[in-house]
Design a protein around this motif. Structure first.
Motif, PDB file in Angstrom:
ATOM      1  N   ILE A 240      21.819  32.083  40.291  1.00 21.39           N
ATOM      2  CA  ILE A 240      22.200  32.858  39.111  1.00 21.39           C
ATOM      3  C   ILE A 240      23.489  32.289  38.509  1.00 21.39           C
ATOM      4  CG2 ILE A 240      23.647  34.617  40.229  1.00 21.39           C
ATOM      5  CD1 ILE A 240      22.095  36.687  38.467  1.00 21.39           C
ATOM      6  N   MET A 241      23.578  32.267  37.198  1.00 19.33           N
ATOM      7  CA  MET A 241      24.785  31.781  36.528  1.00 19.33           C
ATOM      8  C   MET A 241      25.844  32.888  36.572  1.00 19.33           C
ATOM      9  SD  MET A 241      25.786  28.923  35.211  1.00 19.33           S
ATOM     10  CE  MET A 241      24.174  28.134  34.975  1.00 19.33           C
ATOM     11  N   HIS A 242      27.020  32.526  37.058  1.00 17.07           N
ATOM     12  CA  HIS A 242      28.074  33.524  37.222  1.00 17.07           C
ATOM     13  C   HIS A 242      29.439  32.868  37.100  1.00 17.07           C
ATOM     14  CE1 HIS A 242      27.602  31.760  41.220  1.00 17.07           C
ATOM     15  NE2 HIS A 242      28.809  32.223  41.549  1.00 17.07           N
ATOM     16  N   GLY A 243      30.453  33.682  36.927  1.00 18.26           N
ATOM     17  CA  GLY A 243      31.820  33.185  36.812  1.00 18.26           C
ATOM     18  C   GLY A 243      32.780  34.356  36.733  1.00 18.26           C
ATOM     19  N   SER A 244      34.068  34.051  36.691  1.00 21.79           N
ATOM     20  CA  SER A 244      35.082  35.093  36.567  1.00 21.79           C
ATOM     21  C   SER A 244      36.259  34.556  35.774  1.00 21.79           C
ATOM     22  CB  SER A 244      35.556  35.569  37.950  1.00 21.79           C
ATOM     23  OG  SER A 244      36.104  34.496  38.689  1.00 21.79           O
ATOM     24  N   SER A 245      36.916  35.443  35.080  1.00 21.86           N
ATOM     25  CA  SER A 245      38.071  35.044  34.278  1.00 21.86           C
ATOM     26  C   SER A 245      39.347  35.151  35.101  1.00 21.86           C
ATOM     27  CB  SER A 245      38.172  35.926  33.027  1.00 21.86           C
ATOM     28  OG  SER A 245      38.270  37.290  33.398  1.00 21.86           O
ATOM     29  N   ASP A 246      40.437  34.626  34.566  1.00 21.43           N
ATOM     30  CA  ASP A 246      41.731  34.731  35.237  1.00 21.43           C
ATOM     31  C   ASP A 246      42.166  36.187  35.346  1.00 21.43           C
ATOM     32  OD1 ASP A 246      41.704  31.984  35.241  1.00 21.43           O
ATOM     33  OD2 ASP A 246      43.262  31.743  33.726  1.00 21.43           O
ATOM     34  N   ASN A 247      43.021  36.454  36.306  1.00 22.44           N
ATOM     35  CA  ASN A 247      43.558  37.798  36.489  1.00 22.44           C
ATOM     36  C   ASN A 247      45.031  37.812  36.087  1.00 22.44           C
ATOM     37  OD1 ASN A 247      44.142  40.407  37.251  1.00 22.44           O
ATOM     38  ND2 ASN A 247      44.150  39.982  39.448  1.00 22.44           N
ATOM     39  N   ILE A 248      45.319  38.353  34.915  1.00 21.36           N
ATOM     40  CA  ILE A 248      46.713  38.449  34.469  1.00 21.36           C
ATOM     41  C   ILE A 248      47.240  39.876  34.601  1.00 21.36           C
ATOM     42  CG2 ILE A 248      46.502  36.477  32.912  1.00 21.36           C
ATOM     43  CD1 ILE A 248      46.341  38.496  30.579  1.00 21.36           C
ATOM     44  N   THR A 249      46.453  40.742  35.255  1.00 22.88           N
ATOM     45  CA  THR A 249      46.900  42.118  35.477  1.00 22.88           C
ATOM     46  C   THR A 249      47.737  42.186  36.766  1.00 22.88           C
ATOM     47  OG1 THR A 249      45.104  42.889  36.916  1.00 22.88           O
ATOM     48  CG2 THR A 249      44.661  42.813  34.537  1.00 22.88           C
ATOM     49  N   PRO A 250      48.403  43.306  37.011  1.00 23.12           N
ATOM     50  CA  PRO A 250      49.117  43.471  38.293  1.00 23.12           C
ATOM     51  C   PRO A 250      48.195  43.794  39.461  1.00 23.12           C
ATOM     52  CG  PRO A 250      50.016  44.918  36.576  1.00 23.12           C
ATOM     53  CD  PRO A 250      48.704  44.406  36.088  1.00 23.12           C
ATOM     54  N   PHE A 251      46.883  43.959  39.193  1.00 22.26           N
ATOM     55  CA  PHE A 251      45.959  44.440  40.211  1.00 22.26           C
ATOM     56  C   PHE A 251      45.264  43.261  40.892  1.00 22.26           C
ATOM     57  CE2 PHE A 251      45.694  47.463  36.524  1.00 22.26           C
ATOM     58  CZ  PHE A 251      46.610  48.381  37.038  1.00 22.26           C
ATOM     59  N   PRO A 252      45.618  42.940  42.126  1.00 21.80           N
ATOM     60  CA  PRO A 252      44.976  41.815  42.814  1.00 21.80           C
ATOM     61  C   PRO A 252      43.521  42.135  43.125  1.00 21.80           C
ATOM     62  CG  PRO A 252      46.363  43.029  44.328  1.00 21.80           C
ATOM     63  CD  PRO A 252      46.609  43.620  42.974  1.00 21.80           C
ATOM     64  N   ARG A 253      42.753  41.101  43.381  1.00 16.64           N
ATOM     65  CA  ARG A 253      41.336  41.262  43.732  1.00 16.64           C
ATOM     66  C   ARG A 253      41.031  40.348  44.910  1.00 16.64           C
ATOM     67  NH1 ARG A 253      36.281  39.221  42.426  1.00 16.64           N
ATOM     68  NH2 ARG A 253      37.092  37.586  41.067  1.00 16.64           N
ATOM     69  N   SER A 254      40.345  40.862  45.897  1.00 20.05           N
ATOM     70  CA  SER A 254      39.965  40.040  47.042  1.00 20.05           C
ATOM     71  C   SER A 254      38.613  40.484  47.558  1.00 20.05           C
ATOM     72  CB  SER A 254      41.014  40.120  48.156  1.00 20.05           C
ATOM     73  OG  SER A 254      41.165  41.454  48.610  1.00 20.05           O
ATOM     74  N   ASN A 255      37.911  39.566  48.198  1.00 21.00           N
ATOM     75  CA  ASN A 255      36.593  39.887  48.718  1.00 21.00           C
ATOM     76  C   ASN A 255      36.244  38.990  49.900  1.00 21.00           C
ATOM     77  OD1 ASN A 255      36.220  37.777  46.516  1.00 21.00           O
ATOM     78  ND2 ASN A 255      34.196  37.760  47.428  1.00 21.00           N
ATOM     79  N   ILE A 256      35.358  39.495  50.748  1.00 22.62           N
ATOM     80  CA  ILE A 256      34.714  38.682  51.775  1.00 22.62           C
ATOM     81  C   ILE A 256      33.425  38.141  51.172  1.00 22.62           C
ATOM     82  CG2 ILE A 256      33.644  38.676  54.049  1.00 22.62           C
ATOM     83  CD1 ILE A 256      35.439  41.051  54.789  1.00 22.62           C
ATOM     84  N   PHE A 257      33.235  36.829  51.266  1.00 16.33           N
ATOM     85  CA  PHE A 257      32.107  36.165  50.611  1.00 16.33           C
ATOM     86  C   PHE A 257      31.251  35.506  51.686  1.00 16.33           C
ATOM     87  CE2 PHE A 257      30.004  32.832  48.152  1.00 16.33           C
ATOM     88  CZ  PHE A 257      29.703  33.483  46.969  1.00 16.33           C
ATOM     89  N   LEU A 258      30.005  35.940  51.802  1.00 14.86           N
ATOM     90  CA  LEU A 258      29.090  35.465  52.833  1.00 14.86           C
ATOM     91  C   LEU A 258      27.852  34.856  52.183  1.00 14.86           C
ATOM     92  CD1 LEU A 258      29.158  38.715  55.008  1.00 14.86           C
ATOM     93  CD2 LEU A 258      30.657  36.717  55.252  1.00 14.86           C
TER      94      LEU A 258
END
Length: 289
Positions: A240-258
């Protein structure tokens, strides 16, 4: 290693071409209600896959790994180009006993087995960190294009499970996907340099579609964004075609990727690279979990 016909040509030094997928999306029998639309959409969201207590446990675990001085010079730790902060840590199931136990649970690996219709093994595991203010996104791409070209994955019989450890908002770089785009393989231009992974894991430039390809896919399929509270997860097809933009907010994002691959789809020689990537990126131990 076994040589197989290349049904998904890419990186041939000429403009890429589209190939309509000849492989199924769902190889098995769907039992989990949240996965009912996987065949058509190519992804499915699962709410509350982890409990709040588990989110807290794994958040502490990934914080420990990011700060571990023994990993500072480890190739498995990837640093952001701009912020110089940790971007990813690979082979996390070998670095964390808690993650190692988690990936083998039926609620985790069982999701992949339903879709792939076979026992599965871990092709890749990692933690993704997207810090606040300067977190760098991932440009539009198909994972299978890279896994096929650089790892030797024959067919798109693999799925990724992204488990959110932080709340995913529309504004903090959460994942975007194009529903239905998994049915078309988009070949990419250019050739693969030796040890391309050293740069691509920090910022991918080889193996990305052209802007016209992205525009056409978006016109056909639209774009949706994965949002939700910590503990939710997104299971998605390898193509599947996917992507993400930069994070310029104060809210961090993290994930476990399997990444789970079928034991009937094990790696061969790379289809469009001079040598396989290291095994911490693309495992060649095909033992089922």
């Amino acid at each position: 290693m076994t040589e197989l016909a290349d049904r998904y040509p890419t990186r041939l030094g000429a403009p890429g071409r589209w190939v309509e997928r000849s492989d199924p999306t769902v190889w098995g029998a769907i039992e989990t209600p949240e996965l009912a639309g996987f065949e058509t959409e190519g992804f499915a969201a699962v709410e509350d896959l982890l409990t709040p207590a588990e989110v807290a446990e794994f958040s502490a675990e990934i914080g420990r790994l990011a700060a571990d001085p023994d990993l500072a010079d480890d190739d498995r730790l990837i640093i952001e180009k701009s912020s110089r902060r940790v971007r990813s840590i690979f082979e996390v199931h070998k670095l964390s006993a808690a993650v190692s136990d988690l990936v083998r649970e039926t609620r985790i690996a069982g999701l992949a087995r339903q879709v792939l219709g076979s026992p599965v093994y871990l092709h890749q595991t990692r933690i993704n960190y997207m810090p606040g203010f300067r977190g760098t996104g991932f440009y539009w791409h198909s994972d299978f294009e890279t896994w096929h070209a650089e790892d030797g994955m024959p067919a798109p019989r693999a799925v990724s499970l992204s488990i959110a450890l932080t709340d995913n908002y529309p504004v903090n770089g959460s994942l975007m996907v194009m529903p239905g785009s998994h049915r078309s393989f988009v070949g990419c231009q250019g050739t693969t340099p030796a040890e391309n992974y050293r740069e691509s894991l920090r910022e991918q430039e080889i193996g990305v579609p052209t802007q016209s390809d992205i525009a056409e896919l978006a016109a056909r399929h639209g774009i949706v964004q994965f949002t939700g509270r910590a503990g939710s997860a997104l299971l998605f097809d390898s193509n599947i075609m996917h992507g993400s933009s930069d994070n310029i907010t104060p809210f961090p994002r993290s994930n476990i990727f399997l990444v789970f691959n079928s034991v009937e789809n094990t790696l061969v020689d790379p289809f469009a690279a001079p040598a396989p990537r290291p095994t911490y990126i693309a495992a060649r131990d095909f033992t089922a979990v």
